[in-house]
Motif scaffolding. Structure first.
Motif, PDB file in Angstrom:
ATOM      1  N   PHE A 159      48.037  40.184  49.037  1.00 51.93           N
ATOM      2  CA  PHE A 159      48.541  41.561  49.013  1.00 51.93           C
ATOM      3  C   PHE A 159      48.316  42.237  50.360  1.00 51.93           C
ATOM      4  N   GLN A 160      47.132  42.072  50.911  1.00 48.77           N
ATOM      5  CA  GLN A 160      46.799  42.718  52.176  1.00 48.77           C
ATOM      6  C   GLN A 160      47.523  42.091  53.359  1.00 48.77           C
ATOM      7  N   GLU A 161      47.905  40.832  53.225  1.00 50.92           N
ATOM      8  CA  GLU A 161      48.653  40.162  54.285  1.00 50.92           C
ATOM      9  C   GLU A 161      50.160  40.365  54.137  1.00 50.92           C
ATOM     10  N   GLY A 162      50.575  41.063  53.078  1.00 49.33           N
ATOM     11  CA  GLY A 162      51.992  41.317  52.863  1.00 49.33           C
ATOM     12  C   GLY A 162      52.743  40.160  52.244  1.00 49.33           C
ATOM     13  N   GLU A 163      52.001  39.192  51.703  1.00 52.90           N
ATOM     14  CA  GLU A 163      52.642  38.024  51.098  1.00 52.90           C
ATOM     15  C   GLU A 163      53.078  38.294  49.655  1.00 52.90           C
ATOM     16  N   VAL A 164      52.480  39.287  49.017  1.00 52.41           N
ATOM     17  CA  VAL A 164      52.923  39.717  47.694  1.00 52.41           C
ATOM     18  C   VAL A 164      53.005  41.243  47.711  1.00 52.41           C
ATOM     19  N   ASP A 165      53.770  41.791  46.754  1.00 53.32           N
ATOM     20  CA  ASP A 165      54.017  43.231  46.717  1.00 53.32           C
ATOM     21  C   ASP A 165      53.120  43.955  45.724  1.00 53.32           C
ATOM     22  N   ALA A 166      52.549  43.228  44.794  1.00 51.30           N
ATOM     23  CA  ALA A 166      51.726  43.848  43.759  1.00 51.30           C
ATOM     24  C   ALA A 166      50.816  42.781  43.152  1.00 51.30           C
ATOM     25  N   ILE A 167      49.830  43.243  42.412  1.00 47.98           N
ATOM     26  CA  ILE A 167      48.920  42.365  41.682  1.00 47.98           C
ATOM     27  C   ILE A 167      48.874  42.875  40.247  1.00 47.98           C
ATOM     28  N   THR A 168      48.857  41.966  39.287  1.00 43.19           N
ATOM     29  CA  THR A 168      48.676  42.375  37.907  1.00 43.19           C
ATOM     30  C   THR A 168      47.430  41.717  37.345  1.00 43.19           C
ATOM     31  N   GLY A 169      46.786  42.431  36.436  1.00 43.43           N
ATOM     32  CA  GLY A 169      45.557  41.929  35.828  1.00 43.43           C
ATOM     33  C   GLY A 169      44.954  42.988  34.928  1.00 43.43           C
ATOM     34  N   ASP A 170      43.811  42.679  34.383  1.00 49.66           N
ATOM     35  CA  ASP A 170      43.129  43.630  33.506  1.00 49.66           C
ATOM     36  C   ASP A 170      42.702  44.856  34.303  1.00 49.66           C
ATOM     37  N   ASP A 171      42.686  46.005  33.642  1.00 52.60           N
ATOM     38  CA  ASP A 171      42.328  47.238  34.335  1.00 52.60           C
ATOM     39  C   ASP A 171      40.924  47.169  34.932  1.00 52.60           C
ATOM     40  N   THR A 172      40.016  46.467  34.264  1.00 53.80           N
ATOM     41  CA  THR A 172      38.661  46.306  34.787  1.00 53.80           C
ATOM     42  C   THR A 172      38.667  45.585  36.127  1.00 53.80           C
ATOM     43  N   VAL A 173      39.461  44.525  36.200  1.00 55.40           N
ATOM     44  CA  VAL A 173      39.529  43.716  37.417  1.00 55.40           C
ATOM     45  C   VAL A 173      40.230  44.487  38.537  1.00 55.40           C
ATOM     46  N   LEU A 174      41.342  45.133  38.213  1.00 57.57           N
ATOM     47  CA  LEU A 174      42.087  45.868  39.231  1.00 57.57           C
ATOM     48  C   LEU A 174      41.297  47.053  39.772  1.00 57.57           C
ATOM     49  N   ALA A 175      40.457  47.664  38.937  1.00 58.44           N
ATOM     50  CA  ALA A 175      39.606  48.757  39.416  1.00 58.44           C
ATOM     51  C   ALA A 175      38.686  48.255  40.523  1.00 58.44           C
ATOM     52  N   GLY A 176      38.177  47.035  40.362  1.00 54.03           N
ATOM     53  CA  GLY A 176      37.327  46.457  41.392  1.00 54.03           C
ATOM     54  C   GLY A 176      38.088  46.153  42.666  1.00 54.03           C
ATOM     55  N   LEU A 177      39.346  45.697  42.540  1.00 58.90           N
ATOM     56  CA  LEU A 177      40.159  45.431  43.727  1.00 58.90           C
ATOM     57  C   LEU A 177      40.488  46.724  44.463  1.00 58.90           C
ATOM     58  N   ALA A 178      40.850  47.766  43.702  1.00 56.09           N
ATOM     59  CA  ALA A 178      41.194  49.040  44.329  1.00 56.09           C
ATOM     60  C   ALA A 178      39.995  49.639  45.047  1.00 56.09           C
ATOM     61  N   ALA A 179      38.792  49.376  44.540  1.00 57.95           N
ATOM     62  CA  ALA A 179      37.591  49.886  45.189  1.00 57.95           C
ATOM     63  C   ALA A 179      37.376  49.246  46.557  1.00 57.95           C
ATOM     64  N   GLN A 180      37.998  48.078  46.786  1.00 61.60           N
ATOM     65  CA  GLN A 180      37.876  47.383  48.065  1.00 61.60           C
ATOM     66  C   GLN A 180      38.989  47.741  49.042  1.00 61.60           C
ATOM     67  N   ASP A 181      40.034  48.409  48.562  1.00 62.61           N
ATOM     68  CA  ASP A 181      41.215  48.632  49.397  1.00 62.61           C
ATOM     69  C   ASP A 181      41.716  50.063  49.233  1.00 62.61           C
ATOM     70  N   PRO A 182      41.452  50.939  50.185  1.00 59.15           N
ATOM     71  CA  PRO A 182      41.881  52.335  50.060  1.00 59.15           C
ATOM     72  C   PRO A 182      43.385  52.509  50.158  1.00 59.15           C
ATOM     73  N   TYR A 183      44.113  51.448  50.469  1.00 62.16           N
ATOM     74  CA  TYR A 183      45.563  51.515  50.550  1.00 62.16           C
ATOM     75  C   TYR A 183      46.222  50.999  49.269  1.00 62.16           C
ATOM     76  N   ALA A 184      45.434  50.803  48.210  1.00 63.14           N
ATOM     77  CA  ALA A 184      45.962  50.294  46.945  1.00 63.14           C
ATOM     78  C   ALA A 184      45.633  51.266  45.823  1.00 63.14           C
ATOM     79  N   GLN A 185      46.437  51.209  44.772  1.00 64.70           N
ATOM     80  CA  GLN A 185      46.198  52.059  43.606  1.00 64.70           C
ATOM     81  C   GLN A 185      46.585  51.302  42.338  1.00 64.70           C
ATOM     82  N   VAL A 186      45.876  51.600  41.261  1.00 68.69           N
ATOM     83  CA  VAL A 186      46.199  51.056  39.940  1.00 68.69           C
ATOM     84  C   VAL A 186      47.038  52.106  39.219  1.00 68.69           C
ATOM     85  N   VAL A 187      48.187  51.682  38.685  1.00 66.81           N
ATOM     86  CA  VAL A 187      49.129  52.663  38.140  1.00 66.81           C
ATOM     87  C   VAL A 187      49.506  52.334  36.695  1.00 66.81           C
ATOM     88  N   GLY A 188      50.006  53.356  36.011  1.00 67.24           N
ATOM     89  CA  GLY A 188      50.603  53.185  34.699  1.00 67.24           C
ATOM     90  C   GLY A 188      49.616  52.989  33.575  1.00 67.24           C
TER      91      GLY A 188
END
Length: 321
Positions: A230-259
């Motif tokens: 995602f950070q290298e621009g090789e994919v446009d989004a990530i899907t997964g459990d909200d628990t897991v994505l919350a941890g990813l978003a905490a590492q990347d201020p340019y990402a957000q969990v939506v919906g």
């Protein structure tokens, strides 16, 4: 992705991936994975598969938990006690659930707390535990061949998996969401037609992408691997459990969990199908932790900041076997 963003954030995800080594016990020989069943612990893989009208139904605890250090003779728990440690398959790169602390080197998170509850119940000491780092795809094989006693790794309970392994009662209810770049107007997978969406191999999140034929599925070995892509621009989004994505978003201020969550992901601790006595024991441990507040304490420590106040712990469902 801007040039300013890439090196710092990719390096952070790379640090997590580099930390995914085995535990301090990695060079010790494994005991035999075969444990003789007892009268209280029948081997019933066929029955487990047949009784999946309700995948959340697990094996009921039998009586009060034995005292720590006094496991029943001939039980799977006694075999673990004689070995001197509980061997648990975990993630080391899923922030908040199971991730290696870059300062202490210890793997920590909500899933790890659940495993430590079991070690404490067997030994009276939650540190008598060996954590073995697994990818999502390695979880079931490691249980089937006896490499680990238990898997605590954001593992969704479902009927297909009951055909291969056994589960504890549900200990957390997550839901699948989407992580997208900050400023994106997408709020679900349905808004990502023609775009590349990453999920780990061997995960139910990747399976769900089959229901969205307009997106381009991309797999990686872990969610951290997806974050690097995602950070290298090789994919446009990530899907997964909200628990897991919350941890990813905490590492990347340019990402957000939506919906809103579009699936229900009940987590269970995985075990070998033959170790029914261990499943009953673990269910007793989880029920006790929910009753005495330790489940809520673990949630507050690891998940409350990202996901809000602690929900009511899942109500266990029994009746299998």
């Amino acid at each position: 992705m801007s040039a300013r963003r890439g090196p710092v954030l990719v390096a952070l995800a790379g640090l997590l991936l580099a930390g995914c080594s085995a535990s301090a016990y990695e060079d010790t020989p494994l005991p035999s994975p075969t444990t003789a069943p007892t009268a209280d612990a029948p081997s019933a893989p066929a029955a487990a598969a047949a009784q999946c009208a309700d995948p959340l139904a697990s094996y009921a605890p039998q009586g009060a938990l034995p005292a720590a250090g006094a496991m029943p003779a001939g039980s799977t728990m006694e075999t673990i006690a004689q070995r001197g440690r509980l061997i648990v398959g975990v993630s080391a790169d899923t922030l908040l659930l199971g991730a290696r602390n870059p300062i202490s080197g210890q793997i920590e998170g909500f899933d790890i707390e659940m495993a430590r509850l079991v070690a404490e119940a067997i030994f009276g000491d939650p540190s008598r535990i060996e954590l073995r780092v697994l990818t999502a795809a390695q979880r079931i094989p490691a249980l089937e061949d006896g490499s680990v006693d238990l898997v605590a790794r954001a593992m969704t309970i479902n009927c297909t998996r009951w055909e291969q392994i056994a589960f504890s009662a549900e200990y957390y209810r997550a839901g699948q969401k989407v992580l997208v770049p900050l400023g994106s107007t997408a709020t679900s997978l349905a808004d990502l037609a023609g775009q590349r969406v990453c999920a780990p191999a061997g995960s139910t999140s990747l399976d769900t992408l089959e229901d969205f034929p307009d997106v381009v599925p991309v797999s990686a070995s872990t969610h951290s691997g997806c974050l690097v892509l995602f950070q290298e621009g090789e994919v446009d989004a990530i899907t997964g459990d909200d628990t897991v994505l919350a941890g990813l978003a905490a590492q990347d201020p340019y990402a957000q969990v939506v919906g809103d969550a579009f699936t229900s992901e009940p987590y269970g601790l995985g075990m070998n199908q033959d170790d029914v006595d261990l499943v009953r024991f673990v269910n007793g441990v989880l029920a006790q932790a929910e009753a005495d507040g330790r489940w809520t304490q673990a949630y507050d420590r690891w998940l409350a900041d990202a996901l809000g106040a602690a929900p009511v712990a899942p109500t266990p469902v029994y009746g299998r076997g």
